[in-house]
Each structure stands twice: as structure tokens, then as C-alpha cells.
Design a protein around this motif. Structure first.
Motif, PDB file in Angstrom:
ATOM      1  N   ALA A 143       0.837  -1.196   0.000  1.00 33.49           N
ATOM      2  CA  ALA A 143       0.000   0.000   0.000  1.00 33.49           C
ATOM      3  C   ALA A 143       0.880   1.257   0.000  1.00 33.49           C
ATOM      4  CB  ALA A 143      -0.909   0.004   1.225  1.00 33.49           C
ATOM      5  N   ARG A 144       0.462   2.253  -0.753  1.00 30.84           N
ATOM      6  CA  ARG A 144       1.236   3.501  -0.784  1.00 30.84           C
ATOM      7  C   ARG A 144       1.328   4.124   0.609  1.00 30.84           C
ATOM      8  NH1 ARG A 144       3.176   6.732  -4.662  1.00 30.84           N
ATOM      9  NH2 ARG A 144       2.222   5.447  -6.289  1.00 30.84           N
ATOM     10  N   ALA A 145       0.316   3.900   1.437  1.00 33.34           N
ATOM     11  CA  ALA A 145       0.333   4.448   2.792  1.00 33.34           C
ATOM     12  C   ALA A 145       1.264   3.681   3.718  1.00 33.34           C
ATOM     13  CB  ALA A 145      -1.085   4.450   3.363  1.00 33.34           C
ATOM     14  N   ASN A 146       1.754   2.537   3.281  1.00 31.78           N
ATOM     15  CA  ASN A 146       2.668   1.732   4.092  1.00 31.78           C
ATOM     16  C   ASN A 146       4.045   2.403   4.112  1.00 31.78           C
ATOM     17  OD1 ASN A 146       4.461  -0.228   5.104  1.00 31.78           O
ATOM     18  ND2 ASN A 146       3.354  -1.915   4.164  1.00 31.78           N
ATOM     19  N   PRO A 147       4.564   2.770   5.269  1.00 31.27           N
ATOM     20  CA  PRO A 147       5.848   3.484   5.309  1.00 31.27           C
ATOM     21  C   PRO A 147       7.049   2.632   4.916  1.00 31.27           C
ATOM     22  CG  PRO A 147       5.145   2.944   7.537  1.00 31.27           C
ATOM     23  CD  PRO A 147       4.007   2.585   6.629  1.00 31.27           C
ATOM     24  N   GLN A 148       6.867   1.325   4.815  1.00 31.83           N
ATOM     25  CA  GLN A 148       8.023   0.468   4.562  1.00 31.83           C
ATOM     26  C   GLN A 148       8.718   0.800   3.238  1.00 31.83           C
ATOM     27  OE1 GLN A 148       7.285  -3.763   4.738  1.00 31.83           O
ATOM     28  NE2 GLN A 148       9.428  -4.220   5.112  1.00 31.83           N
TER      29      GLN A 148
END
Length: 213
Positions: free
Chosen positions: A59-64
Motif C-alpha cells: 500500500a502507498r500508505a505503508n511506510p516500509q
């Protein structure tokens, strides 16, 4: 991964087969802010690079994806696993010096991750993942079944992952260190289980001389 010689897997096609069968992996990266881990489906392109290349998306919101990794990333794949009770060992009746253990299959893929957001590449990854997991269904759903504008909107919410595999570690711990009689007992016990994963593990236990396992 700690892997005694009796449990080590080195055959590349066999390792790739475990990657394909595992379905869901866990991507782990070390960053300046600590370890980050994401469960995600990945697929392997076996002939892209010496050991193959993994693809997926987060997900784009995933900071990884936006936190620079320190060193290589690690993708963890798990195969069948099962608890083994000492009660199944023939040697329990002989001397009682037995303890519980766990049988399992695992593959660890190491490599430097590359993240991308090119729409065409993302669509290819999403399509290949979908086709892979829909192929066994009587009427497979395809990405083309959804409206194109909707799909393009969904692609904006993800980031692609490419992970060229630099190192593969494989382990199959399926009672190879036990006697043929003990292995037969474990295989029979797991085969009689109501748990599907136990029955899968039972089929991986080799009969015969431990030295040939």
C-alpha cells in the motif's frame, strides 16, 4: 536461518516451488527507525537473475517502501508445518528420552528491494498476481473484469516491489534426524490429523534410512 546439514535445501527449482506454494510471504527491512515487516503475496520470476526475482506490491500508505533499508531485505516464506508429539515415537516405548518438536518448511530470500510506481509495471504485477491465484477457480476473475478507470484509480494506491534474489536459504525439517520407526510413527500420526497442514507435513516425511533423507 539456522540450518543443520540434514535439513538444508539447495535445489533451486525445489526452492522456487516452495516460494510459489507459500502464497503469502513476509517482507522484512531494517531501517533507521527499526525493523519493518509486511505480510504480502509475492510471485517469483525464476529466470530473471541467477536465483530469480520476486515481485509484489504494498500500500502507498505503508511506510516500509519509503524508509531506506539498511542492507538487504528479507522475504520469509513458510511451507507446511506441524507439531510433533513424542507419543508418536517408537523410541518413547524403548527409553522415554524424547521431547516434542516442530516440523516445518521455510525459505528465506535475501536481496536489495526496488520500489516503483510506474502504472504499466504496476498493472503487470497486479495482473500476474491475480492470474496466479485465480487460475484454479472454475470461473477465474481477471483484472480486466473491473472497469479500466477504476483499476487505474486503485493502482494509484499501491507501490510495486521488485526484489532480485541475492541469496536463498531453504530448510525442510521433517524428522530426518529420527529413526525410520520414529518417522513412520510421526507420519502416521500427522496423516490421521483433522488439520490439513498436518496431513501436508505427513506427506513430506521420508521413509527408510535416516542417512538417505
Amino acid at each position: 536461518m539456522y540450518t543443520p546439514p540434514a535439513f538444508r535445501l539447495d535445489d533451486l527449482p525445489e526452492l522456487h516451488a516452495i516460494l510459489r506454494a507459500s502464497r503469502l510471504a513476509t517482507l522484512v527491512t531494517a531501517t533507521d527507525e527499526g525493523l519493518l515487516a509486511t505480510p504480502l503475496p509475492l510471485f517469483v520470476v525464476p529466470d530473471e537473475g541467477p536465483l530469480g526475482t520476486l515481485y509484489g506490491h504494498v500500500a502507498r500508505a505503508n511506510p516500509q517502501w519509503s524508509r531506506p533499508p539498511r542492507g538487504e531485505a528479507l522475504a520469509l516464506f513458510a511451507g507446511p508445518d506441524a507439531y510433533v508429539t513424542p507419543s508418536w515415537y517408537a523410541t518413547k516405548q524403548e527409553h522415554g528420552r524424547v521431547v516434542p518438536t516442530w516440523n516445518y518448511v521455510a525459505v528465506h530470500a535475501h536481496g536489495t528491494p526496488e520500489f516503483f510506481d510506474d502504472p504499466d509495471r504496476l498493472l503487470d504485477v497486479v495482473t500476474r498476481l491475480t492470474d496466479l491465484h485465480e487460475s484454479a477457480r472454475p470461473e477465474p476473475w481477471t483484472v480486466a473484469d473491473a472497469p479500466e478507470r477504476f483499476v487505474q484509480g486503485q493502482l494509484k494506491g499501491i507501490v510495486g516491489l521488485r526484489l532480485p534474489i541475492a541469496r536463498l536459504e531453504g530448510k525442510r525439517k521433517m524428522s530426518q534426524n529420527r529413526s525410520a520407526e520414529d518417522r513412520a510413527g510421526v507420519a502416521a500420526g500427522l496423516a490421521a490429523s483433522d488439520r490439513a497442514g498436518d496431513r501436508e507435513a505427513a506427506a513430506l516425511i521420508a521413509p527408510g534410512d535416516p542417512s538417505a533423507a
